[in-house]
Design an enzyme around this catalytic site. Structure first.
Site, PDB file in Angstrom:
ATOM      1  N   LYS A 184       0.874  -1.180   0.000  1.00 55.07           N
ATOM      2  CA  LYS A 184       0.000   0.000   0.000  1.00 55.07           C
ATOM      3  C   LYS A 184       0.904   1.222   0.000  1.00 55.07           C
ATOM      4  O   LYS A 184       1.651   1.463   0.951  1.00 55.07           O
ATOM      5  CB  LYS A 184      -0.919  -0.018   1.225  1.00 55.07           C
ATOM      6  N   GLU A 260       7.999   0.314  12.129  1.00 53.91           N
ATOM      7  CA  GLU A 260       9.106   1.278  12.209  1.00 53.91           C
ATOM      8  C   GLU A 260       8.464   2.650  12.188  1.00 53.91           C
ATOM      9  O   GLU A 260       7.912   3.076  11.167  1.00 53.91           O
ATOM     10  CB  GLU A 260      10.081   1.093  11.040  1.00 53.91           C
ATOM     11  N   CYS A 295      12.749   9.811   9.153  1.00 57.83           N
ATOM     12  CA  CYS A 295      12.486   9.427  10.539  1.00 57.83           C
ATOM     13  C   CYS A 295      13.759   9.438  11.364  1.00 57.83           C
ATOM     14  O   CYS A 295      13.711   9.605  12.584  1.00 57.83           O
ATOM     15  CB  CYS A 295      11.815   8.058  10.594  1.00 57.83           C
ATOM     16  N   GLU A 392       8.262  14.836  16.656  1.00 53.63           N
ATOM     17  CA  GLU A 392       8.745  14.728  15.287  1.00 53.63           C
ATOM     18  C   GLU A 392       8.081  15.779  14.403  1.00 53.63           C
ATOM     19  O   GLU A 392       6.866  15.908  14.378  1.00 53.63           O
ATOM     20  CB  GLU A 392       8.457  13.331  14.736  1.00 53.63           C
TER      21      GLU A 392
END
Length: 489
Positions: A184, A260, A295, A392
């Site tokens: 996806k 993750e 990330c 983040e």
């Protein structure tokens, strides 16, 4: 030299979702916008629940009744090697698709993103027949065999920031292990992975072994997470979405989920760093590369007070070389933010930090050109618990924290719910070992940043998730251990 602008004008978009070895139309279409200038590239088929069911059914048939899981591992490896060769042969086309769909500079897409995918396919192609079973000790008249067998249908939900690198980290070991896969794509990057899937069929993947869906996360992602015929789900993305996948697993068939997730990685420069200029230049690269949309981005610079002024000044001066520009210009080092919504979110959080007492050392403004471009930004003076420092941001925004000791640096570095990566710069071997052991992170770099190889695992701890991409460890995640006990007396 490639004329990327001319190639973009002549580019044909993949026509639709890729199921059972062919492109298909769906009941809906979606316009694809490029962050390069906000224009529309064209329309692509957009998957829904029915299409998701069809893709999973194709993968299920290919696993249960098709040849792929039953091939000799060497043969699967040979297909993956051919797959890598075909990706290499179409490297310019794929790099252009990546650049247009998510804004990565085309030179970076060609040199780094595609190189990573090619190397990943080759690595697992070579590794496919190198994993062996076990014979454990028994008594006379009995034999015990421990074998690794393909785990089944894998759903891989991948992000937009490295749409091919991170997809490759998931599909290559899954295919090498004998699994079938449904990918996806992220809503922002629906193009490049569809084209890659067609090259996989050309390389020899049987129909249904690799399927690609482009669609909305709450629709397609959820359908995959809840699907009873999906055996494993692997996801790279935000922590909040990762929580949803765990719930989907609990509410369906208890499929294995590998996550993750986010990061807020600390980059610690101690006063005995071997080369302060190199450390500062790397700190700039660690946050401005890929527009900070990583990330593992070194978004928190933690620097000892004795060298802080020199390091900060160097980072600020280096930021000028990262001025954003047209991603189709080979000279561009940093492209746009992925979309307008993300840019507005970043500007809002940045404004909150400045209102709370942060000092803007450079950048902080939108670039006056079409598209969501943001200047490389450095902020100092914020408390370690401010959201701009702890959460983040996924942006070319560096928060700088000044500390007075190694202990304080380690404490500040660990004061985050994330644990994906970290770095420390020091000339002392003892300090390097000591600090690395104290930092809770899946990867710790010493006197470097973002270095690695396919032979080493990648993943995090705490809210950065669990499970590992890359290395032999990833291959093991897509297989099941089976014990066969034979009595022959």
């Amino acid at each position: 030299m490639v004329d990327w602008v001319a190639r973009a004008a002549a580019l044909t978009l993949p026509p639709g979702v890729f199921i059972n070895g062919e492109y298909r139309e769906t009941g809906a279409v979606r316009d694809v916008l490029t962050p390069r200038d906000g224009s529309t590239l064209g329309s692509v088929a957009w998957a829904g629940v029915t299409d998701t069911d069809a893709a999973v059914a194709a993968a299920r048939r290919a696993f249960d009744r098709g040849p792929w899981p039953r091939l000799h591992p060497r043969e699967r490896g040979e297909v993956l090697q051919r797959f890598a060769d075909l990706v290499d042969a179409h490297r310019e086309e794929l790099a252009l698709l990546v650049s247009l769909e998510m804004g990565k500079p085309v030179r970076v897409a060609y040199e780094i993103e595609l190189r990573a995918l090619i190397r990943t396919l080759r690595y697992y192609g070579e590794l496919a027949d190198k994993e062996h079973g076990e014979i454990t000790p028994t008594v006379e008249g009995e034999l015990s065999l421990v074998t690794r067998e393909p785990a089944g249908v894998v759903a891989a939900v991948v992000p937009w920031n490295f749409p091919l690198t991170l997809a490759g980290w998931k599909i290559a070991p899954a295919l090498a292990a004998g699994c079938t896969v449904v990918v996806k794509t992220a809503e922002q990057s629906p193009l490049s992975m569809q084209r890659v899937a067609s090259l996989g069929v050309e390389a020899g993947l049987p129909p249904g072994v690799l399927n690609v869906l482009s669609g909305d996360g709450p629709v397609v992602g959820r359908a995959l997470g809840e699907h009873p015929d999906v055996d494993i789900l692997t996801f790279t993305g935000s922590t909040n979405v990762g929580r949803h996948f765990l719930r989907y697993s609990a509410d369906s068939n208890l499929k294995r989920v590998y996550l993750e997730l986010g990061g807020k990685s600390p980059n610690i420069i101690l006063r005995d760093a071997p080369d302060l200029d190199a450390a500062a230049d790397t700190a700039a690269w660690a946050i401005f590369f890929n527009s900070g949309e990583m990330c593992t981005a070194g978004s928190r610079l933690i620097v000892h007070r004795d060298v802080a002024a020199r390091v900060i000044d160097r980072v600020v001066a280096t930021a000028a070389s990262w001025a954003p520009g047209d991603p189709l210009d080979p000279a561009t080092r940093m492209g746009p933010i992925v979309d307008e919504r993300s840019l507005q979110r970043i500007l809002g959080q940045l404004g909150s930090g400045l209102a709370a007492g942060g000092t803007l050392r450079t950048g902080g403004s939108r670039v006056a050109r079409p598209g969501p471009y943001l200047e490389p930004t450095v902020v100092t003076g914020l408390a370690a618990d401010h959201p701009l420092v702890r959460e983040e941001l996924f942006a070319p925004v560096l928060s700088v924290l000044v500390v007075d000791s190694e202990d304080e640096a380690v404490h500040v570095a660990g004061d985050t719910p994330y644990g994906l990566a970290a770095a420390v710069w020091t000339s002392d071997l003892g300090t390097a070992h000591r600090v690395s052991r104290r930092l809770r992170a899946g990867t710790v770099w010493v006197n470097c940043y973002e270095e690695g190889d396919l032979s080493v695992p990648f993943g995090g701890v705490k809210l950065s998730g669990f499970g590992r991409d890359k290395s032999r460890h990833a291959l093991a995640e897509y297989s099941d251990l089976k014990t066969t006990w034979i009595s022959y007396a």
